[in-house]
Design an enzyme around this catalytic site. Structure first.
Site, PDB file in Angstrom:
ATOM      1  N   CYS A 144      18.408 -43.053  73.041  1.00 50.56           N
ATOM      2  CA  CYS A 144      17.399 -43.935  73.600  1.00 50.56           C
ATOM      3  C   CYS A 144      17.832 -45.364  73.338  1.00 50.56           C
ATOM      4  O   CYS A 144      18.026 -45.753  72.195  1.00 50.56           O
ATOM      5  CB  CYS A 144      16.059 -43.654  72.937  1.00 50.56           C
ATOM      6  SG  CYS A 144      14.835 -44.858  73.417  1.00 50.56           S
ATOM      7  N   HIS A 146      10.661 -37.201  77.319  1.00 50.45           N
ATOM      8  CA  HIS A 146      11.641 -37.784  76.409  1.00 50.45           C
ATOM      9  C   HIS A 146      11.078 -37.684  74.989  1.00 50.45           C
ATOM     10  O   HIS A 146       9.873 -37.584  74.799  1.00 50.45           O
ATOM     11  CB  HIS A 146      11.934 -39.239  76.793  1.00 50.45           C
ATOM     12  CG  HIS A 146      12.844 -39.354  77.987  1.00 50.45           C
ATOM     13  ND1 HIS A 146      13.973 -40.127  77.991  1.00 50.45           N
ATOM     14  CD2 HIS A 146      12.799 -38.788  79.208  1.00 50.45           C
ATOM     15  CE1 HIS A 146      14.580 -40.035  79.163  1.00 50.45           C
ATOM     16  NE2 HIS A 146      13.880 -39.231  79.932  1.00 50.45           N
ATOM     17  N   HIS A 165       8.824 -33.844  82.773  1.00 46.42           N
ATOM     18  CA  HIS A 165      10.098 -34.437  82.341  1.00 46.42           C
ATOM     19  C   HIS A 165       9.761 -35.301  81.129  1.00 46.42           C
ATOM     20  O   HIS A 165       9.132 -36.345  81.267  1.00 46.42           O
ATOM     21  CB  HIS A 165      10.671 -35.270  83.501  1.00 46.42           C
ATOM     22  CG  HIS A 165      11.925 -36.006  83.162  1.00 46.42           C
ATOM     23  ND1 HIS A 165      13.177 -35.548  83.506  1.00 46.42           N
ATOM     24  CD2 HIS A 165      12.131 -37.184  82.519  1.00 46.42           C
ATOM     25  CE1 HIS A 165      14.092 -36.402  83.094  1.00 46.42           C
ATOM     26  NE2 HIS A 165      13.488 -37.405  82.494  1.00 46.42           N
ATOM     27  N   ASN A 180      16.240 -37.373  76.304  1.00 50.17           N
ATOM     28  CA  ASN A 180      15.377 -36.283  76.764  1.00 50.17           C
ATOM     29  C   ASN A 180      15.070 -35.366  75.580  1.00 50.17           C
ATOM     30  O   ASN A 180      15.783 -35.364  74.579  1.00 50.17           O
ATOM     31  CB  ASN A 180      16.103 -35.443  77.827  1.00 50.17           C
ATOM     32  CG  ASN A 180      16.441 -36.240  79.060  1.00 50.17           C
ATOM     33  OD1 ASN A 180      17.563 -36.705  79.223  1.00 50.17           O
ATOM     34  ND2 ASN A 180      15.489 -36.413  79.926  1.00 50.17           N
TER      35      ASN A 180
HETATM   36 ZN    ZN Z   1      14.467 -39.165  81.974  1.00 53.18          ZN
END
Ligand code: ZN
Length: 310
Positions: free
Chosen positions: A243, A212, A210, A252
């Site tokens: 962000c 960013h 996962h 993301n």
């Molecule tokens: Zn996240």
């Protein structure tokens, strides 16, 4: 046959929970429909947190029921605790995922639980999952959040992440995921940590990253993960949510850019890039003025680009 890489679209959860405005339920459904029609085969549709804390996620049960109607779509729900897991299982989620912050300070501040209390909560959810009849038993994953660094603690020791990953698997969880919640990760670190966790827990226990794109290293980190055998990547359409600490940076990694990179490399995502890009219109209509990120949608799909699967 080219290798299949799974993209798990987390925009309806991670993206939408990061912005203050609430996307209307009908728009969320239309967005999920468009994503599924573009070939997205896994979507994290929401989070079973109390609506008081995150009003953006208040309709998660309804959205989940809607998503279950899409044939072949794996429907994922985020849960913060056992109570959330009970709700997600009752709603029929195929997969439930709990974030477990590798930074104890972050964990205490966010969910008021230290690592020992989180491991107890995870064990309780694993037991609940195991008790479900086979056809209704969801996959249960733990997202090791802030695994690459924390905005409060700074660097997070890699041996701590490895130790906690082992502790999670020992409690009956099927898979862990490494989450770069803060956008601190770099490709060398991704390589090292993926390798170390796979070695400690078994190669099949870690398949997902996962990531960013806070500092622009998102796709470089994907490449590092691919090299280490990662087969699933979380991403968000349009990098929705941005962000909070870096205006102008996507949240993301952007699904459109990820699909372009993987397909251009000859990997198969199952996703039709043109149809995916067209789905952005649903977001801009439902959330006017919300910044939509992604280089590929802005620049256009290159002439001669062909889906790997064709
Ligand atoms: Zn996240």
């Amino acid at each position: 046959m080219s290798q299949r890489i799974q993209i798990s679209e987390v925009g309806p959860r991670d993206g939408l929970q990061s912005i203050d405005r609430v996307m209307p339920t009908a728009a969320k459904k239309a967005w999920i429909d468009a994503l599924a029609a573009a070939g997205v085969s896994e979507i994290e549709v929401g989070s079973f947190v109390p609506p008081k804390l995150l009003p953006q996620m208040a309709d998660t049960a309804e959205i989940l029921t809607h998503a279950l109607g899409k044939a072949g779509l794996a429907v994922v729900a985020l849960v913060p605790n056992l109570k959330g897991a009970e709700r997600a299982i009752a709603a029929g989620a195929h997969k439930i995922s709990i974030p477990f912050s590798m930074s104890e300070t972050h964990s205490i501040r966010n969910v008021r639980k230290d690592h020992a209390a989180m491991l107890d909560e995870i064990a309780a959810i694993a037991t609940l999952v195991a008790e479900q009849p086979k056809g209704r038993r969801p996959q249960f994953d733990v997202g090791l959040s802030t695994a690459f660094g924390c905005t409060i603690e700074g660097p997070v020791p890699e041996d701590r992440v490895v130790r906690l990953a082992e502790a999670v698997i020992a409690r009956g969880v099927s898979e862990v995921c490494l989450s770069d919640t803060t956008g601190y990760a770099n490709p060398a670190q991704v390589r090292r940590l993926v390798r170390a966790v796979k070695e400690a827990t078994g190669a099949d226990r870690l398949n997902t990253l996962h990531l960013h794109n806070t500092r622009g290293l998102g796709l470089a980190n994907v490449l590092a993960g691919l090299d280490e055998g990662i087969t699933t990547f979380d991403s968000s359409q349009a990098g929705l949510g941005g962000c909070p600490f870096a205006p102008g940076a996507s949240g993301n990694i952007v699904t459109e850019d990820l699909v372009f990179m993987l397909e251009a490399m000859g990997l198969d995502t199952g996703i039709d890039l043109d149809r995916l890009i067209a789905a952005r219109a649903i977001i801009s209509e439902a959330l006017p003025g919300e910044p939509l990120y992604g280089f590929t949608p802005d620049a256009g799909v290159p002439l001669g680009f062909r889906k790997a699967a064709q």
